[in-house]
Design a protein around this motif. Structure first.
Motif, PDB file in Angstrom:
ATOM      1  N   ARG A 222       2.760  -0.450  -9.082  1.00 28.25           N
ATOM      2  CA  ARG A 222       3.887   0.484  -9.016  1.00 28.25           C
ATOM      3  C   ARG A 222       3.398   1.822  -8.465  1.00 28.25           C
ATOM      4  N   CYS A 223       4.093   2.309  -7.441  1.00 24.78           N
ATOM      5  CA  CYS A 223       3.793   3.615  -6.854  1.00 24.78           C
ATOM      6  C   CYS A 223       5.013   4.509  -6.997  1.00 24.78           C
ATOM      7  N   GLU A 224       4.773   5.796  -6.935  1.00 21.58           N
ATOM      8  CA  GLU A 224       5.845   6.769  -7.089  1.00 21.58           C
ATOM      9  C   GLU A 224       5.641   7.889  -6.074  1.00 21.58           C
ATOM     10  N   VAL A 225       6.709   8.236  -5.373  1.00 26.48           N
ATOM     11  CA  VAL A 225       6.639   9.334  -4.408  1.00 26.48           C
ATOM     12  C   VAL A 225       7.841  10.243  -4.603  1.00 26.48           C
ATOM     13  N   PRO A 226       7.654  11.539  -4.316  1.00 22.43           N
ATOM     14  CA  PRO A 226       8.806  12.444  -4.385  1.00 22.43           C
ATOM     15  C   PRO A 226       9.745  12.171  -3.213  1.00 22.43           C
ATOM     16  N   ARG A 227      11.027  12.118  -3.522  1.00 18.00           N
ATOM     17  CA  ARG A 227      12.014  11.951  -2.454  1.00 18.00           C
ATOM     18  C   ARG A 227      11.988  13.187  -1.563  1.00 18.00           C
ATOM     19  N   LYS A 228      12.287  13.009  -0.303  1.00 16.06           N
ATOM     20  CA  LYS A 228      12.311  14.149   0.611  1.00 16.06           C
ATOM     21  C   LYS A 228      13.661  14.849   0.582  1.00 16.06           C
ATOM     22  N   ASP A 229      14.692  14.159   0.103  1.00 21.27           N
ATOM     23  CA  ASP A 229      16.038  14.706   0.161  1.00 21.27           C
ATOM     24  C   ASP A 229      16.529  15.314  -1.155  1.00 21.27           C
ATOM     25  N   THR A 230      15.773  15.129  -2.247  1.00 18.53           N
ATOM     26  CA  THR A 230      16.141  15.699  -3.544  1.00 18.53           C
ATOM     27  C   THR A 230      14.862  16.100  -4.280  1.00 18.53           C
ATOM     28  N   ASP A 231      15.019  16.613  -5.481  1.00 17.67           N
ATOM     29  CA  ASP A 231      13.864  16.979  -6.300  1.00 17.67           C
ATOM     30  C   ASP A 231      13.391  15.822  -7.165  1.00 17.67           C
ATOM     31  N   GLU A 232      13.973  14.658  -7.003  1.00 20.22           N
ATOM     32  CA  GLU A 232      13.635  13.497  -7.811  1.00 20.22           C
ATOM     33  C   GLU A 232      12.467  12.727  -7.194  1.00 20.22           C
ATOM     34  N   THR A 233      11.946  11.784  -7.973  1.00 11.51           N
ATOM     35  CA  THR A 233      10.932  10.872  -7.454  1.00 11.51           C
ATOM     36  C   THR A 233      11.518   9.468  -7.455  1.00 11.51           C
ATOM     37  N   VAL A 234      10.910   8.607  -6.666  1.00  7.87           N
ATOM     38  CA  VAL A 234      11.321   7.212  -6.619  1.00  7.87           C
ATOM     39  C   VAL A 234      10.101   6.349  -6.935  1.00  7.87           C
ATOM     40  N   SER A 235      10.316   5.331  -7.735  1.00  6.32           N
ATOM     41  CA  SER A 235       9.251   4.429  -8.166  1.00  6.32           C
ATOM     42  C   SER A 235       9.568   3.032  -7.658  1.00  6.32           C
ATOM     43  N   TYR A 236       8.564   2.361  -7.112  1.00  9.63           N
ATOM     44  CA  TYR A 236       8.778   1.023  -6.566  1.00  9.63           C
ATOM     45  C   TYR A 236       7.469   0.243  -6.580  1.00  9.63           C
ATOM     46  N   MET A 237       7.606  -1.059  -6.500  1.00  9.09           N
ATOM     47  CA  MET A 237       6.433  -1.937  -6.493  1.00  9.09           C
ATOM     48  C   MET A 237       5.903  -2.090  -5.070  1.00  9.09           C
ATOM     49  N   THR A 238       4.591  -2.138  -4.953  1.00  7.11           N
ATOM     50  CA  THR A 238       3.919  -2.410  -3.689  1.00  7.11           C
ATOM     51  C   THR A 238       3.065  -3.661  -3.875  1.00  7.11           C
ATOM     52  N   GLY A 239       2.829  -4.392  -2.794  1.00  2.00           N
ATOM     53  CA  GLY A 239       2.030  -5.607  -2.861  1.00  2.00           C
ATOM     54  C   GLY A 239       0.689  -5.421  -2.184  1.00  2.00           C
ATOM     55  N   TRP A 240      -0.364  -5.971  -2.809  1.00  2.00           N
ATOM     56  CA  TRP A 240      -1.731  -5.800  -2.337  1.00  2.00           C
ATOM     57  C   TRP A 240      -2.476  -7.121  -2.397  1.00  2.00           C
ATOM     58  N   MET A 241      -3.495  -7.250  -1.573  1.00  2.00           N
ATOM     59  CA  MET A 241      -4.386  -8.403  -1.587  1.00  2.00           C
ATOM     60  C   MET A 241      -5.768  -7.896  -1.989  1.00  2.00           C
ATOM     61  N   VAL A 242      -6.345  -8.566  -2.968  1.00  2.00           N
ATOM     62  CA  VAL A 242      -7.700  -8.235  -3.398  1.00  2.00           C
ATOM     63  C   VAL A 242      -8.638  -9.225  -2.716  1.00  2.00           C
ATOM     64  N   SER A 243      -9.565  -8.714  -1.946  1.00  2.00           N
ATOM     65  CA  SER A 243     -10.511  -9.587  -1.260  1.00  2.00           C
ATOM     66  C   SER A 243     -11.650  -9.963  -2.214  1.00  2.00           C
ATOM     67  N   PRO A 244     -12.429 -10.972  -1.864  1.00  2.00           N
ATOM     68  CA  PRO A 244     -13.541 -11.382  -2.730  1.00  2.00           C
ATOM     69  C   PRO A 244     -14.542 -10.265  -3.034  1.00  2.00           C
ATOM     70  N   ASN A 245     -14.642  -9.264  -2.137  1.00  2.00           N
ATOM     71  CA  ASN A 245     -15.574  -8.161  -2.385  1.00  2.00           C
ATOM     72  C   ASN A 245     -14.951  -7.042  -3.232  1.00  2.00           C
ATOM     73  N   GLY A 246     -13.698  -7.238  -3.695  1.00  2.00           N
ATOM     74  CA  GLY A 246     -13.057  -6.282  -4.581  1.00  2.00           C
ATOM     75  C   GLY A 246     -12.250  -5.201  -3.899  1.00  2.00           C
ATOM     76  N   GLN A 247     -12.210  -5.185  -2.586  1.00  2.00           N
ATOM     77  CA  GLN A 247     -11.390  -4.200  -1.883  1.00  2.00           C
ATOM     78  C   GLN A 247      -9.938  -4.646  -1.918  1.00  2.00           C
ATOM     79  N   ILE A 248      -9.007  -3.667  -1.902  1.00  2.00           N
ATOM     80  CA  ILE A 248      -7.593  -3.997  -1.857  1.00  2.00           C
ATOM     81  C   ILE A 248      -7.007  -3.550  -0.519  1.00  2.00           C
ATOM     82  N   LYS A 249      -6.018  -4.318  -0.067  1.00  2.00           N
ATOM     83  CA  LYS A 249      -5.360  -4.019   1.192  1.00  2.00           C
ATOM     84  C   LYS A 249      -3.858  -4.183   1.009  1.00  2.00           C
ATOM     85  N   LEU A 250      -3.106  -3.220   1.500  1.00  2.00           N
ATOM     86  CA  LEU A 250      -1.657  -3.267   1.395  1.00  2.00           C
ATOM     87  C   LEU A 250      -1.098  -4.443   2.190  1.00  2.00           C
TER      88      LEU A 250
END
Length: 103
Positions: free
Chosen positions: A68-96
């Protein structure tokens, strides 16, 4: 090309995913792609290291996780929260893999 410019805000996928409309409703445009990518990578790395993620499918390509990531909206003073998907490679790095995986 990153997932924002090449997929989320791409006119090629506009009718297929409609995700660009969500980000546009929050005040973002293709010009904000670098900011969104950077902000999500920063938050995801911190949450991944702290174990704050949900496990998904594991296959020959790696382990999928949702963060879950959260960013401030550009059009209001609110923030928006949403899920993002990632792949974890065998070496432990993550990629969007999915800049928007749901609310």
């Amino acid at each position: 090309m990153n997932k924002y410019v090449g997929y989320l805000f791409s006119s090629k996928y506009f009718e297929k995913n409609g995700k660009d409309g969500l980000f546009m409703d929050w005040g973002f445009s293709v010009e904000d792609s670098a900011y969104l990518l950077h902000e999500n990578e920063k938050q995801a790395l911190k949450k991944f290291v702290n174990g704050d993620y949900k496990l998904g499918k594991l296959d020959e390509y790696g382990q999928r996780i949702s963060i879950r990531c959260e960013v401030p909206r550009k059009d209001t003073d609110e923030t928006v929260s949403y899920m993002t998907g990632w792949m974890v490679s065998p070496n432990g790095q993550i990629k969007l893999t999915t800049p928007y995986g749901g609310k």
